[in-house]
Motif scaffolding. Structure first.
Motif, PDB file in Angstrom:
ATOM      1  N   ALA A 146       1.011  -1.041   0.582  1.00 57.23           N
ATOM      2  CA  ALA A 146       0.445   0.097  -0.011  1.00 57.23           C
ATOM      3  C   ALA A 146       0.673   1.672   0.435  1.00 57.23           C
ATOM      4  CB  ALA A 146      -1.246  -0.073   1.357  1.00 57.23           C
ATOM      5  N   SER A 147       0.505   2.077  -0.031  1.00 55.93           N
ATOM      6  CA  SER A 147       1.288   3.895   0.094  1.00 55.93           C
ATOM      7  C   SER A 147       0.132   4.469   0.994  1.00 55.93           C
ATOM      8  CB  SER A 147       0.686   4.312  -1.520  1.00 55.93           C
ATOM      9  OG  SER A 147      -0.315   4.381  -1.546  1.00 55.93           O
ATOM     10  N   LEU A 148       1.763   5.110   0.633  1.00 59.22           N
ATOM     11  CA  LEU A 148       1.759   6.093   2.528  1.00 59.22           C
ATOM     12  C   LEU A 148       1.281   7.399   2.008  1.00 59.22           C
ATOM     13  CD1 LEU A 148       5.947   5.406   3.408  1.00 59.22           C
ATOM     14  CD2 LEU A 148       3.867   5.157   5.154  1.00 59.22           C
ATOM     15  N   TRP A 149       1.609   7.640   0.711  1.00 61.23           N
ATOM     16  CA  TRP A 149       0.258   9.048   0.910  1.00 61.23           C
ATOM     17  C   TRP A 149       0.033   8.791  -0.994  1.00 61.23           C
ATOM     18  CZ3 TRP A 149       5.810   9.890   1.055  1.00 61.23           C
ATOM     19  CH2 TRP A 149       6.959   9.259  -0.152  1.00 61.23           C
ATOM     20  N   SER A 150      -1.332   9.466  -0.663  1.00 63.54           N
ATOM     21  CA  SER A 150      -1.678   9.477  -2.378  1.00 63.54           C
ATOM     22  C   SER A 150      -1.282   9.916  -3.691  1.00 63.54           C
ATOM     23  CB  SER A 150      -3.472  10.290  -2.422  1.00 63.54           C
ATOM     24  OG  SER A 150      -3.613  10.013  -3.444  1.00 63.54           O
ATOM     25  N   VAL A 151      -0.582   8.957  -4.356  1.00 59.57           N
ATOM     26  CA  VAL A 151       0.052   9.186  -5.455  1.00 59.57           C
ATOM     27  C   VAL A 151      -0.976   9.244  -7.076  1.00 59.57           C
ATOM     28  CG1 VAL A 151       1.614   7.863  -6.989  1.00 59.57           C
ATOM     29  CG2 VAL A 151       1.835   7.838  -4.523  1.00 59.57           C
ATOM     30  N   SER A 152      -0.527   9.972  -8.151  1.00 58.03           N
ATOM     31  CA  SER A 152      -0.907  10.168  -9.009  1.00 58.03           C
ATOM     32  C   SER A 152      -1.298   9.034  -9.509  1.00 58.03           C
ATOM     33  CB  SER A 152      -0.515  10.991 -10.112  1.00 58.03           C
ATOM     34  OG  SER A 152       0.897  10.090 -10.958  1.00 58.03           O
ATOM     35  N   ASP A 153      -2.241   8.426 -10.751  1.00 56.25           N
ATOM     36  CA  ASP A 153      -3.543   8.048 -11.311  1.00 56.25           C
ATOM     37  C   ASP A 153      -2.327   7.719 -12.430  1.00 56.25           C
ATOM     38  OD1 ASP A 153      -5.962   7.095 -10.455  1.00 56.25           O
ATOM     39  OD2 ASP A 153      -6.245   7.343 -12.868  1.00 56.25           O
ATOM     40  N   GLY A 154      -1.650   8.523 -12.795  1.00 60.57           N
ATOM     41  CA  GLY A 154      -0.341   7.602 -13.995  1.00 60.57           C
ATOM     42  C   GLY A 154       0.744   6.985 -13.296  1.00 60.57           C
ATOM     43  N   GLY A 155       1.474   7.414 -11.868  1.00 64.40           N
ATOM     44  CA  GLY A 155       2.143   7.013 -11.716  1.00 64.40           C
ATOM     45  C   GLY A 155       1.583   5.607 -11.146  1.00 64.40           C
ATOM     46  N   THR A 156       0.766   5.334 -10.524  1.00 70.21           N
ATOM     47  CA  THR A 156       0.205   3.776  -9.746  1.00 70.21           C
ATOM     48  C   THR A 156       0.804   2.655 -10.501  1.00 70.21           C
ATOM     49  OG1 THR A 156      -0.746   5.477  -7.644  1.00 70.21           O
ATOM     50  CG2 THR A 156      -1.258   2.837  -8.339  1.00 70.21           C
ATOM     51  N   LEU A 157      -0.314   3.170 -11.744  1.00 68.47           N
ATOM     52  CA  LEU A 157      -0.035   2.293 -13.122  1.00 68.47           C
ATOM     53  C   LEU A 157       0.888   2.256 -13.468  1.00 68.47           C
ATOM     54  CD1 LEU A 157      -1.797   1.222 -15.637  1.00 68.47           C
ATOM     55  CD2 LEU A 157      -1.849   2.580 -16.742  1.00 68.47           C
ATOM     56  N   VAL A 158       1.798   2.286 -13.536  1.00 69.95           N
ATOM     57  CA  VAL A 158       3.091   2.228 -13.976  1.00 69.95           C
ATOM     58  C   VAL A 158       3.593   1.292 -13.183  1.00 69.95           C
ATOM     59  CG1 VAL A 158       5.459   3.092 -14.860  1.00 69.95           C
ATOM     60  CG2 VAL A 158       3.377   4.474 -15.508  1.00 69.95           C
ATOM     61  N   LEU A 159       4.120   1.671 -11.594  1.00 62.85           N
ATOM     62  CA  LEU A 159       3.825   0.913 -10.939  1.00 62.85           C
ATOM     63  C   LEU A 159       3.448  -0.388 -10.589  1.00 62.85           C
ATOM     64  CD1 LEU A 159       6.199   1.871  -7.949  1.00 62.85           C
ATOM     65  CD2 LEU A 159       3.706   0.252  -7.430  1.00 62.85           C
ATOM     66  N   MET A 160       2.315  -0.200 -10.972  1.00 64.23           N
ATOM     67  CA  MET A 160       1.254  -1.605 -10.415  1.00 64.23           C
ATOM     68  C   MET A 160       2.042  -2.541 -11.851  1.00 64.23           C
ATOM     69  SD  MET A 160       0.265  -2.116  -7.474  1.00 64.23           S
ATOM     70  CE  MET A 160      -0.421  -0.704  -6.525  1.00 64.23           C
ATOM     71  N   ASN A 161       2.178  -2.216 -12.869  1.00 62.06           N
ATOM     72  CA  ASN A 161       1.818  -3.325 -14.019  1.00 62.06           C
ATOM     73  C   ASN A 161       3.842  -3.637 -13.629  1.00 62.06           C
ATOM     74  OD1 ASN A 161       1.864  -3.878 -16.629  1.00 62.06           O
ATOM     75  ND2 ASN A 161       3.829  -2.417 -17.167  1.00 62.06           N
ATOM     76  N   GLU A 162       4.325  -2.457 -13.106  1.00 62.02           N
ATOM     77  CA  GLU A 162       5.962  -3.194 -13.121  1.00 62.02           C
ATOM     78  C   GLU A 162       5.955  -4.063 -11.812  1.00 62.02           C
ATOM     79  OE1 GLU A 162       8.899  -2.499 -15.161  1.00 62.02           O
ATOM     80  OE2 GLU A 162       7.256  -1.945 -16.692  1.00 62.02           O
ATOM     81  N   PHE A 163       5.699  -3.660 -10.920  1.00 58.95           N
ATOM     82  CA  PHE A 163       5.504  -4.504  -9.859  1.00 58.95           C
ATOM     83  C   PHE A 163       5.146  -6.152 -10.446  1.00 58.95           C
ATOM     84  CE2 PHE A 163       3.079  -6.694  -5.990  1.00 58.95           C
ATOM     85  CZ  PHE A 163       4.091  -6.479  -5.316  1.00 58.95           C
ATOM     86  N   TYR A 164       3.486  -6.255 -11.374  1.00 58.33           N
ATOM     87  CA  TYR A 164       3.243  -7.306 -11.897  1.00 58.33           C
ATOM     88  C   TYR A 164       4.026  -8.313 -12.360  1.00 58.33           C
ATOM     89  CZ  TYR A 164      -1.018  -6.926  -8.533  1.00 58.33           C
ATOM     90  OH  TYR A 164      -1.641  -7.102  -7.473  1.00 58.33           O
ATOM     91  N   GLN A 165       4.522  -7.436 -12.769  1.00 57.39           N
ATOM     92  CA  GLN A 165       5.845  -8.027 -14.174  1.00 57.39           C
ATOM     93  C   GLN A 165       6.770  -8.962 -13.511  1.00 57.39           C
ATOM     94  OE1 GLN A 165       5.363  -8.709 -18.012  1.00 57.39           O
ATOM     95  NE2 GLN A 165       3.026  -7.636 -17.304  1.00 57.39           N
TER      96      GLN A 165
END
Length: 466
Positions: free
Chosen positions: A382-401
């Motif tokens: 989970a995140s400690l603060w609210s991150v931008s929609d686009g930033g979260t999308l990129v990180l989640m894609n890379e995390f699952y890959q």
């Protein structure tokens, strides 16, 4: 991710300070390692006989250089804090340095990753660091410059600097990031290097549980470039059994439209990329994102070991019943997590891609660090603060890959964060995948620079890092 109310208390894991301190005004003063006298039979007997609700003082043990005796006292003290906040009664049993070291050794053999557990105890006059590795003998360092007031003020300044929108394209955070590194990592780093540690697990005292450790900096590189990282409430409260997730299935649910929250246009793409190759799973969006459907999917299929929720989360100061996750037609308050039965079978990993912490709230950091315990899951991201929609999308894609190829969960998060800070990934790279197109709200952000810690350092793995 996403614009959420500025207060988050519960989750994540994962803050009580005032004022700021100049990163240049205080220099670290690290004493020599404290000797480890194991001869206090009376103190050891007291530990074994004392209930967790009223433990002896670990400060006395540390002051007497009785590090082996101090560790179970630290565990019992912090366990009481989580017990009071989460309203959960934990088993009345102690844990020893030897047992911790044995567990870390088993994880090394199973995963090829070598973990080190670091207790960080802020005290009025100094910071206490205790490192436990598979080798067994605890290492104790005392940092006199990092007294509680100075340390917690610097932590507060660090977070404010990283999350300040005006400074999102600057490196104003670096002096503070380097001072914190000097205080809390540098004293034990020679031992980490000598023993080949590559996975750090932080067990933290009050005021430190919301610190974005990934963004600490040694002057050359970020901490996350050197180690995979995780946060635990206490070792005895952590399910340390290793499970290989490479063949797991993912249940991904979320909402992009709300009646009383801002829309989250990236969520449909987020759910789509998570459940595409190389993962197998199901995704449910908007009207299908209900608590009833969640319970049915987990109860009927019983093969989802990863649960991903992409939605607004409002975590407020106070007890868990003040905080919630927004479903399509209802709110799930955190005090009823344990009633969901998503621990039968065990959910190995819960991912919340949209959450935020109430910086400055003591109970908020307990909720954050105790997330996996409260949710009855092995691990949570989970995140400690609210991150931008686009930033979260990129990180989640890379995390699952990465989760498909690396040995442990903490390493998958590390690889995703490195990809962002080194500018190897972006929203544009997502559109290279088949059947992925960005909504108009995100298409204009294709060239957004995601290398600043604001975009990636908020995401924290809480609980079992393996």
């Amino acid at each position: 991710m996403k614009g959420i109310a500025t207060s988050f208390s519960w989750f994540l894991a994962t803050l009580h300070f005032t004022g700021t301190i100049s990163a240049f005004s205080v220099q670290a003063q690290v004493t020599k390692p404290m000797s480890n006298n194991i001869g206090s039979n009376a103190l050891t007997q007291t530990i074994a006989q004392s209930p967790a609700v009223n433990p002896p003082n670990f400060g006395t043990a540390l002051d007497n250089n009785q590090v082996v005796e101090a560790v179970p006292l630290i565990e019992q003290t912090w366990e009481k804090q989580y017990q009071n906040h989460l309203d959960i009664n934990f088993p009345d049993q102690s844990i020893t340095v030897e047992e911790i070291a044995d567990t870390l050794g088993k994880i090394t053999n199973q995963t090829g990753q070598k973990p080190g557990l670091i207790y960080m105890v802020p005290r009025p006059q100094q910071l206490e660091l205790v490192l436990i590795t598979p080798e067994g003998k605890p290492i104790h360092k005392r940092v006199s410059a990092a007294n509680k007031e100075a340390l917690l003020s610097l932590v507060q300044e660090f977070i404010q600097t990283i999350t300040n929108p005006i400074r999102r394209h600057s490196k104003h955070y670096l002096p503070v990031a380097q001072q914190l590194y000097q205080w809390i990592i540098e004293p034990v780093e020679p031992d980490l290097k000598a023993q080949g540690i590559n996975n750090l697990i932080f067990c933290l005292g009050g005021g430190l549980r919301h610190l974005p450790f990934a963004a600490l900096h040694d002057g050359q590189e970020f901490l996350v470039e050197k180690y995979s990282l995780a946060l635990i409430p206490a070792f005895k409260l952590t399910d340390t059994v290793y499970t290989d997730l490479k063949n797991s299935q993912v249940l991904a649910m979320g909402a992009s439209e709300f009646n009383d929250h801002n829309p989250l246009p990236a969520v449909p793409v987020e759910l789509s990329v998570i459940t595409q190759y190389p993962w197998q799973g199901k995704s449910f969006l908007n009207k299908d994102f209900t608590l009833t459907n969640l319970q049915w999917q987990l109860g009927y299929h019983k093969n989802f070991q990863i649960l991903h929720l992409a939605t607004h989360s409002d975590f407020q100061a106070g007890k868990p019943n003040k905080s919630y996750i927004q479903f399509w037609n209802s709110k799930l308050t955190l005090d009823i997590f344990t009633e969901l039965r998503w621990h039968s079978p065990v959910v190995e990993l819960l991912v919340l891609s949209s959450c935020q912490t109430a910086i400055g709230d003591k109970e908020a950091e307990l909720g954050f660090a105790g997330l996996a315990v409260r949710a009855n899951v092995k691990s949570a991201v989970a995140s400690l603060w609210s991150v931008s929609d686009g930033g979260t999308l990129v990180l989640m894609n890379e995390f699952y890959q990465s989760l498909k190829t690396v040995p442990i969960k903490a390493e998958a998060l590390r690889q995703a964060q490195i990809g962002m800070l080194k500018q190897k990934v972006s929203l544009a790279s997502l559109t290279d995948r088949p059947n992925v197109s960005l909504p108009p709200e995100l298409a204009s952000l294709n060239s957004e620079d995601l290398s600043h810690p604001y975009y990636w350092a908020a995401f924290t793995l809480v609980g079992n890092p393996w």
